[in-house]
Design a protein around this motif. Sequence first.
Motif, PDB file in Angstrom:
ATOM      1  N   ASP A 221       0.826  -1.209   0.000  1.00  9.51           N
ATOM      2  CA  ASP A 221       0.000   0.000   0.000  1.00  9.51           C
ATOM      3  C   ASP A 221       0.860   1.258   0.000  1.00  9.51           C
ATOM      4  O   ASP A 221       0.621   2.198   0.762  1.00  9.51           O
ATOM      5  CB  ASP A 221      -0.937  -0.013   1.215  1.00  9.51           C
ATOM      6  CG  ASP A 221      -2.065   1.016   1.074  1.00  9.51           C
ATOM      7  OD1 ASP A 221      -2.445   1.309  -0.071  1.00  9.51           O
ATOM      8  OD2 ASP A 221      -2.520   1.529   2.107  1.00  9.51           O
ATOM      9  N   TYR A 222       1.860   1.300  -0.869  1.00  5.97           N
ATOM     10  CA  TYR A 222       2.742   2.463  -0.938  1.00  5.97           C
ATOM     11  C   TYR A 222       2.407   3.285  -2.177  1.00  5.97           C
ATOM     12  O   TYR A 222       2.307   2.751  -3.277  1.00  5.97           O
ATOM     13  CB  TYR A 222       4.211   2.030  -0.982  1.00  5.97           C
ATOM     14  CG  TYR A 222       5.162   3.200  -1.065  1.00  5.97           C
ATOM     15  CD1 TYR A 222       5.188   4.157  -0.066  1.00  5.97           C
ATOM     16  CD2 TYR A 222       6.005   3.359  -2.156  1.00  5.97           C
ATOM     17  CE1 TYR A 222       6.039   5.249  -0.144  1.00  5.97           C
ATOM     18  CE2 TYR A 222       6.866   4.441  -2.248  1.00  5.97           C
ATOM     19  CZ  TYR A 222       6.876   5.386  -1.242  1.00  5.97           C
ATOM     20  OH  TYR A 222       7.710   6.463  -1.317  1.00  5.97           O
ATOM     21  N   HIS A 223       2.226   4.603  -1.981  1.00  8.71           N
ATOM     22  CA  HIS A 223       1.790   5.486  -3.073  1.00  8.71           C
ATOM     23  C   HIS A 223       2.705   6.706  -3.194  1.00  8.71           C
ATOM     24  O   HIS A 223       2.233   7.834  -3.349  1.00  8.71           O
ATOM     25  CB  HIS A 223       0.347   5.922  -2.839  1.00  8.71           C
ATOM     26  CG  HIS A 223      -0.608   4.784  -2.666  1.00  8.71           C
ATOM     27  ND1 HIS A 223      -1.028   3.986  -3.720  1.00  8.71           N
ATOM     28  CD2 HIS A 223      -1.202   4.277  -1.555  1.00  8.71           C
ATOM     29  CE1 HIS A 223      -1.855   3.056  -3.269  1.00  8.71           C
ATOM     30  NE2 HIS A 223      -1.986   3.206  -1.962  1.00  8.71           N
ATOM     31  N   ASP A 224       3.988   6.480  -3.101  1.00 10.50           N
ATOM     32  CA  ASP A 224       4.999   7.528  -3.305  1.00 10.50           C
ATOM     33  C   ASP A 224       4.981   8.619  -2.237  1.00 10.50           C
ATOM     34  O   ASP A 224       5.449   9.728  -2.467  1.00 10.50           O
ATOM     35  CB  ASP A 224       4.861   8.170  -4.694  1.00 10.50           C
ATOM     36  CG  ASP A 224       5.224   7.188  -5.800  1.00 10.50           C
ATOM     37  OD1 ASP A 224       6.082   6.326  -5.572  1.00 10.50           O
ATOM     38  OD2 ASP A 224       4.631   7.283  -6.885  1.00 10.50           O
ATOM     39  N   GLU A 225       4.435   8.324  -1.044  1.00 10.91           N
ATOM     40  CA  GLU A 225       4.508   9.310   0.039  1.00 10.91           C
ATOM     41  C   GLU A 225       5.941   9.379   0.563  1.00 10.91           C
ATOM     42  O   GLU A 225       6.660   8.389   0.566  1.00 10.91           O
ATOM     43  CB  GLU A 225       3.582   8.921   1.196  1.00 10.91           C
ATOM     44  CG  GLU A 225       2.146   8.613   0.812  1.00 10.91           C
ATOM     45  CD  GLU A 225       1.895   7.142   0.615  1.00 10.91           C
ATOM     46  OE1 GLU A 225       0.732   6.736   0.758  1.00 10.91           O
ATOM     47  OE2 GLU A 225       2.861   6.404   0.328  1.00 10.91           O
ATOM     48  N   PRO A 226       6.380  10.550   1.011  1.00  2.90           N
ATOM     49  CA  PRO A 226       7.690  10.636   1.653  1.00  2.90           C
ATOM     50  C   PRO A 226       7.737   9.739   2.890  1.00  2.90           C
ATOM     51  O   PRO A 226       6.740   9.588   3.605  1.00  2.90           O
ATOM     52  CB  PRO A 226       7.800  12.113   2.046  1.00  2.90           C
ATOM     53  CG  PRO A 226       6.827  12.820   1.187  1.00  2.90           C
ATOM     54  CD  PRO A 226       5.714  11.862   0.934  1.00  2.90           C
ATOM     55  N   ILE A 227       8.886   9.153   3.138  1.00  3.98           N
ATOM     56  CA  ILE A 227       9.048   8.211   4.234  1.00  3.98           C
ATOM     57  C   ILE A 227       9.976   8.807   5.291  1.00  3.98           C
ATOM     58  O   ILE A 227      11.045   9.315   4.980  1.00  3.98           O
ATOM     59  CB  ILE A 227       9.620   6.867   3.735  1.00  3.98           C
ATOM     60  CG1 ILE A 227       8.628   6.198   2.780  1.00  3.98           C
ATOM     61  CG2 ILE A 227       9.944   5.944   4.897  1.00  3.98           C
ATOM     62  CD1 ILE A 227       9.154   4.926   2.148  1.00  3.98           C
ATOM     63  N   SER A 228       9.540   8.722   6.539  1.00  6.53           N
ATOM     64  CA  SER A 228      10.368   9.096   7.679  1.00  6.53           C
ATOM     65  C   SER A 228      10.725   7.833   8.437  1.00  6.53           C
ATOM     66  O   SER A 228       9.847   7.020   8.748  1.00  6.53           O
ATOM     67  CB  SER A 228       9.608  10.064   8.594  1.00  6.53           C
ATOM     68  OG  SER A 228      10.256  10.194   9.841  1.00  6.53           O
ATOM     69  N   LEU A 229      12.016   7.640   8.716  1.00  3.87           N
ATOM     70  CA  LEU A 229      12.481   6.431   9.387  1.00  3.87           C
ATOM     71  C   LEU A 229      12.862   6.705  10.839  1.00  3.87           C
ATOM     72  O   LEU A 229      13.329   7.788  11.181  1.00  3.87           O
ATOM     73  CB  LEU A 229      13.710   5.853   8.684  1.00  3.87           C
ATOM     74  CG  LEU A 229      13.569   5.324   7.254  1.00  3.87           C
ATOM     75  CD1 LEU A 229      14.890   4.718   6.801  1.00  3.87           C
ATOM     76  CD2 LEU A 229      12.447   4.311   7.138  1.00  3.87           C
ATOM     77  N   MET A 230      12.693   5.678  11.682  1.00  2.00           N
ATOM     78  CA  MET A 230      13.187   5.698  13.055  1.00  2.00           C
ATOM     79  C   MET A 230      13.474   4.266  13.466  1.00  2.00           C
ATOM     80  O   MET A 230      12.639   3.376  13.275  1.00  2.00           O
ATOM     81  CB  MET A 230      12.151   6.314  13.996  1.00  2.00           C
ATOM     82  CG  MET A 230      12.536   6.247  15.472  1.00  2.00           C
ATOM     83  SD  MET A 230      14.000   7.200  15.893  1.00  2.00           S
ATOM     84  CE  MET A 230      13.361   8.865  15.794  1.00  2.00           C
ATOM     85  N   ALA A 231      14.668   4.024  14.002  1.00  2.00           N
ATOM     86  CA  ALA A 231      15.044   2.684  14.460  1.00  2.00           C
ATOM     87  C   ALA A 231      14.875   2.601  15.970  1.00  2.00           C
ATOM     88  O   ALA A 231      15.203   3.536  16.703  1.00  2.00           O
ATOM     89  CB  ALA A 231      16.486   2.380  14.080  1.00  2.00           C
ATOM     90  N   ILE A 232      14.346   1.467  16.439  1.00  2.00           N
ATOM     91  CA  ILE A 232      14.221   1.202  17.862  1.00  2.00           C
ATOM     92  C   ILE A 232      14.606  -0.261  18.082  1.00  2.00           C
ATOM     93  O   ILE A 232      13.832  -1.165  17.781  1.00  2.00           O
ATOM     94  CB  ILE A 232      12.809   1.551  18.373  1.00  2.00           C
ATOM     95  CG1 ILE A 232      12.663   1.188  19.856  1.00  2.00           C
ATOM     96  CG2 ILE A 232      11.718   0.946  17.532  1.00  2.00           C
ATOM     97  CD1 ILE A 232      11.416   1.746  20.494  1.00  2.00           C
ATOM     98  N   GLY A 233      15.844  -0.479  18.556  1.00  2.00           N
ATOM     99  CA  GLY A 233      16.372  -1.833  18.633  1.00  2.00           C
ATOM    100  C   GLY A 233      16.470  -2.426  17.243  1.00  2.00           C
ATOM    101  O   GLY A 233      16.937  -1.755  16.303  1.00  2.00           O
ATOM    102  N   PRO A 234      15.990  -3.648  17.024  1.00  2.00           N
ATOM    103  CA  PRO A 234      16.063  -4.251  15.689  1.00  2.00           C
ATOM    104  C   PRO A 234      14.916  -3.844  14.764  1.00  2.00           C
ATOM    105  O   PRO A 234      14.896  -4.224  13.599  1.00  2.00           O
ATOM    106  CB  PRO A 234      15.988  -5.751  15.992  1.00  2.00           C
ATOM    107  CG  PRO A 234      15.153  -5.827  17.236  1.00  2.00           C
ATOM    108  CD  PRO A 234      15.498  -4.598  18.042  1.00  2.00           C
ATOM    109  N   THR A 235      13.948  -3.075  15.292  1.00  2.00           N
ATOM    110  CA  THR A 235      12.777  -2.679  14.518  1.00  2.00           C
ATOM    111  C   THR A 235      13.017  -1.333  13.835  1.00  2.00           C
ATOM    112  O   THR A 235      13.540  -0.403  14.449  1.00  2.00           O
ATOM    113  CB  THR A 235      11.532  -2.572  15.416  1.00  2.00           C
ATOM    114  OG1 THR A 235      11.314  -3.822  16.080  1.00  2.00           O
ATOM    115  CG2 THR A 235      10.299  -2.212  14.608  1.00  2.00           C
ATOM    116  N   VAL A 236      12.636  -1.241  12.569  1.00  2.00           N
ATOM    117  CA  VAL A 236      12.689   0.023  11.837  1.00  2.00           C
ATOM    118  C   VAL A 236      11.257   0.481  11.604  1.00  2.00           C
ATOM    119  O   VAL A 236      10.438  -0.264  11.066  1.00  2.00           O
ATOM    120  CB  VAL A 236      13.425  -0.130  10.494  1.00  2.00           C
ATOM    121  CG1 VAL A 236      13.338   1.166   9.685  1.00  2.00           C
ATOM    122  CG2 VAL A 236      14.879  -0.500  10.726  1.00  2.00           C
TER     123      VAL A 236
END
Length: 407
Positions: free
Chosen positions: A378-393
């Motif tokens: 369900d990805y439609h070219d929206e900008p993506i913001s990332l954050m890592a918490i332990g092994p989870t992104v």
Amino acid sequence: MLAPERRTRADILTAVAIAALVAIAAGVVWWNSDARATESVVADQTLSAPPTPEKLPAAMREVWQAADGAAERAIAVGGVAVTGDGDTVLGRNPATGEQVWKYQRDRPLCAVESQFGTVIATYRDDRGCSETTLLNADTGARLTARSSYMDDQVQLSVDGTYTLALGANRLEMWRSDLVRTLEYGYVDAPVNPRTQPRQGCTLLSAASASSRLAVLERCPRETSDRLTVLNPAPKDSTTPEEHSSHILTEPGAAVGGARAIAVSDSRVAVYLPGTESTAPQLAIYDVSGNLVATHQLSAPLAADAFVSRVGANYFVFTGENLVALNGSTLEPLWGIPQVLGTPTLLSGKLLVPVRDGLAALDPVTGAQTQRISVQRSDYHDEPISLMAIGPTVLERRGDTLFALAAS
């Protein structure tokens, strides 16, 4: 010796009536209070921050998703992932997405941010986005709150010292306890109407640091954008202290679309759109408003472009490229094309969203060291913001937060 006072039936009935009136008044106060309209479920036990993996996986997959319409970026604090949507802020287990704590009110959320182990949640009332609550990020417990006149829409951002609440007509800076250090722009029923340096200006964008606040605004009868550099914590919060303020004369400043990108103690970075004869550029000013340098950009900033700070540096997502800026001088360090958003650090590498997954980069040089495969739904070219918490992104795409785990 006086005889003991005898209570009559009338006395007793009067006392009962007074007690009933007090109870009714208390009930009316409670019925109309924020407490009645608030549901707060604190955590039974706090989640420790999960350990960071020693090396990156070859592939990751989506493990849960949740609505996250009020935040500007993916948020994780300590051992908790945070989402805000509708009227509710939730602390979630980053591995499963399950609720750890909940804070809900009978009014819509305007914005959610996080700093210093807390979550800042701003709600809308009849005065605008005016009611802000500070929550403990581990437990969801309410720490304090503030109420002030604000615009109908605000953006929250943090700089490691202050929180900036920005609207089109007014902004405020808050300390870590939500005490206001500065109000700028429109003032509702001001005590002294001459405390603000200008009136009727539209606040286009702003960026803050521990000792500087840069505001880009367009004022009446001015034909170009104005750059104002302020003290974020003047002696009197109602009286702004300007380091400088001047109308921009560089190409692109008059056409609209300029934007304050980043601020350090000594520099301000401003995006200037191109004109028919000039390319878009990144302009660097000192705090006195003097132009220090300009850097040509390969393409204009997209409307949904955004900036994040990871480690010591700023990262500008232009809509198709990622540009790293030195955290002090704001000079460009390196850039990479064909990315989808802003990065996060994991296992010593800078992870950047790309079409087929995540690119792992050397934080110093920007050189790619690994590619992590991700199948996005369900990805439609929206900008993506990332954050890592332990092994989870965590990937915030549009108004939804997705959690990725090793396949």
